[in-house]
Write an enzyme that holds these catalytic residues in place. Structure first.
Site: not given
Length: 262
Positions: A49, A78, A104, A170, A174, A203
């Protein structure tokens, strides 16, 4: 109709395997996936993280809640190639070779395109799409060098297919993750690597409730057939299926985790 699912116990889907998960600290999908991986029998796991304190707490929590001692954490942004390489090298060393990589890491904000500056667009793309690419690229290089197959599971989104206001950046990121999954999967076959992705619709977790307006969350949950967002572990369950040998014939596939009516 709002239904409340029962937590599903482990079935040994990842028995004896090793796992690396990005963006796995806190209360979201990443930590739920880490928990499920241990419950499904993984022998060792590395989580990462960008938040050092939260990561350390998550490593301790995962050890305490599951009883697995072979849990390590390493800070990784990342968007930084050096940190990506350091993370994967760290995992390869600690795990004795990584069997499963779960990409993720992702970043989302809300902004109308007409008001969006390049910096916000670039940041979302760099974390969500480019970060997944960086992790995948170097991991495949490592897998090729050691000559042992592996599995990659990416976290996409139904917004890669569907439209929502204030989510152009976004959704574009994706959709890129989906395309990256399909194309890289074909290239990875000769390395013995399968690459698939999940595409959640919604989620819900505490951090989302803090960052998203309650009115928007109610609107999004109303679109779901069950009248609620998914529990993070429900998304993680599908990740475990894709990470396991039960999905041995699947590669380059995008699996929705959604009950959206439209």
């Amino acid at each position: 109709m709002i239904t409340h699912p029962q937590y599903v116990s482990g079935h040994g889907l990842l028995e004896g395997k090793s796992v690396l998960i990005t963006a796995a600290a806190g209360a979201g999908i990443g930590f739920a996936a880490a928990t499920r991986a241990v419950e499904e029998g993984c022998r060792a796991i590395v989580i990462s993280d960008v938040h050092e304190g939260r990561l350390a707490a998550s490593v301790d929590k995962l050890k305490a809640e599951t009883g697995l001692d072979s849990v390590w954490g390493l800070v990784c942004n990342v968007t930084d190639e050096d940190q990506v390489r350091a993370l994967i090298d760290f995992a390869e060393d600690k795990l004795g070779g990584t069997d499963v990589l779960i990409n993720n890491a992702g970043l989302g904000t809300s902004k109308l395109l007409i008001d969006m500056e390049d910096a916000e667009w670039d940041k979302v793309i760099d974390v969500t799409l480019n970060g997944t690419m960086r992790m995948t690229r170097y991991f495949l290089q490592c897998v090729k060098a050691r000559g042992q197959g592996a599995v990659i599971v990416n976290n996409a989104s139904v917004l890669g297919w569907r439209a929502q206001k204030e989510q152009a950046h976004y959704a574009a990121a994706k959709a890129g993750v989906m395309a990256l999954t399909r194309c890289s999967a074909l290239e990875a076959v000769e390395l013995g690597v399968r690459i698939n992705a999940v595409a959640p619709s919604l989620a819900v977790h505490p951090m989302l409730r803090k960052s998203a307006p309650e009115e928007l969350l109610r609107e999004l949950e109303a679109r779901e057939a069950y009248g609620r967002g998914a529990e993070c572990w429900e998304v993680a369950n599908v990740m475990m299926f894709l990470a396991s040998d039960y999905s041995s014939y699947m590669t380059g596939e995008i699996l929705p985790v959604s009950s959206q009516r439209a």
